[in-house]
Design an enzyme around this catalytic site. Structure first.
Site, PDB file in Angstrom:
ATOM      1  CE1 TYR A 171     -93.925  23.754  -7.118  1.00  0.00           C
ATOM      2  CE2 TYR A 171     -94.778  21.336  -7.052  1.00  0.00           C
ATOM      3  CZ  TYR A 171     -95.013  22.750  -7.221  1.00  0.00           C
ATOM      4  OH  TYR A 171     -96.155  23.458  -7.465  1.00  0.00           O
TER       5      TYR A 171
ATOM      6  CG  ASN B   7    -100.033  24.836   1.777  1.00  0.00           C
ATOM      7  OD1 ASN B   7     -99.899  23.735   1.476  1.00  0.00           O
ATOM      8  ND2 ASN B   7    -100.953  25.637   1.318  1.00  0.00           N
TER       9      ASN B   7
ATOM     10  CG  HIS C 154     -90.416  26.632  -1.208  1.00  0.00           C
ATOM     11  ND1 HIS C 154     -90.201  27.222   0.003  1.00  0.00           N
ATOM     12  CD2 HIS C 154     -91.938  26.410  -1.083  1.00  0.00           C
ATOM     13  CE1 HIS C 154     -91.272  27.511   0.668  1.00  0.00           C
ATOM     14  NE2 HIS C 154     -92.303  27.349   0.215  1.00  0.00           N
TER      15      HIS C 154
ATOM     16  CG  PHE D 154     -98.187  20.825  -2.542  1.00  0.00           C
ATOM     17  CD1 PHE D 154     -97.400  20.946  -3.369  1.00  0.00           C
ATOM     18  CD2 PHE D 154     -99.269  19.782  -2.765  1.00  0.00           C
ATOM     19  CE1 PHE D 154     -97.395  20.850  -4.623  1.00  0.00           C
ATOM     20  CE2 PHE D 154     -99.378  19.415  -4.234  1.00  0.00           C
ATOM     21  CZ  PHE D 154     -98.414  19.876  -5.245  1.00  0.00           C
TER      22      PHE D 154
ATOM     23  CG  ASN E  67     -97.353  29.672   4.121  1.00  0.00           C
ATOM     24  OD1 ASN E  67     -97.885  30.258   4.979  1.00  0.00           O
ATOM     25  ND2 ASN E  67     -97.455  30.050   2.923  1.00  0.00           N
TER      26      ASN E  67
END
EC number: 3.1.1.29
Length: 197
Positions: A16, A77, A21, A75, A123
């Site tokens: 990631y 959220n 994000h 993560f 989120n």
């Protein structure tokens, strides 16, 4: 000296690292780099944490405000779990919390600095609001643009920045880090006047 907590939001793991994000992590990393501060993982906190001092003269320059930089290890959220624990640990009010996150409703590199508000479908913000029991914290929103064509928003934010954008990305991450410094040392109005686009 008062204490501020700045959490850059993102997802843990190398897959990631370069995604849209994860601009929150990138900006937290830039602030740590300026301060020559290293992230460590305090037991039970579910986050990487680095502490430094921030003043009008820059990050790592005393006297000034204590700055706790945070990258949640959960993560996106579930970001609020780490933020909530650290806010409680440092005994902070929500108005000394800054959340840095990606924003698809802004063009790439655009910044919006604000206090309070909803989660706008993000989120990570939703989780932070739930764990702090308020939305009354600062947000530094970094534009990553909307997906083109029929691409889903989730696929867009989890995709890596194209190579052609990486040079511009580095410049914009530095500008966002400047905005974070300004917010803590100069206040909201001055920072909005200078950086909101």
């Amino acid at each position: 000296m008062s204490t501020w907590l700045l959490a850059g939001l993102g997802n843990p793991g190398p897959e990631y690292e370069r995604t849209r994000h994860n601009v929150g992590f990138m900006i937290a990393d830039e602030l740590a780099r300026r301060a020559r501060a290293s992230f460590s993982a305090p037991r039970g906190m579910r986050a990487s944490v680095a502490e430094t001092v921030i003043s009008a003269a820059g990050v790592g320059v005393p006297p000034g405000e204590r700055l706790v930089l945070v990258k949640p290890k959960t993560f996106m959220n579930e970001s609020g779990q780490a933020v909530g624990k650290l806010v409680a640990f440092y005994k902070l009010a929500a108005d000394h919390v800054v959340i840095v996150h990606d924003e698809i409703d802004l063009d790439f590199g655009q910044l919006r600095i604000k206090f309070g508000g909803g989660d706008n479908g993000h989120n990570g913000l939703k989780s932070v609001r739930a764990h702090l029991h308020t939305g009354d914290f600062y947000r530094v929103r970094f534009g990553v643009g909307r997906p083109t064509g029929h691409h889903a928003a989730a696929d867009h934010v989890l995709a890596t920045f194209p190579k052609a954008m990486r040079e511009d990305l580095a410049v914009e991450v530095q500008r966002a880090a400047d905005a974070c410094e300004s917010l803590i040392t100069q206040g909201l109005a001055a920072t909005q006047n200078r950086f909101n686009s």
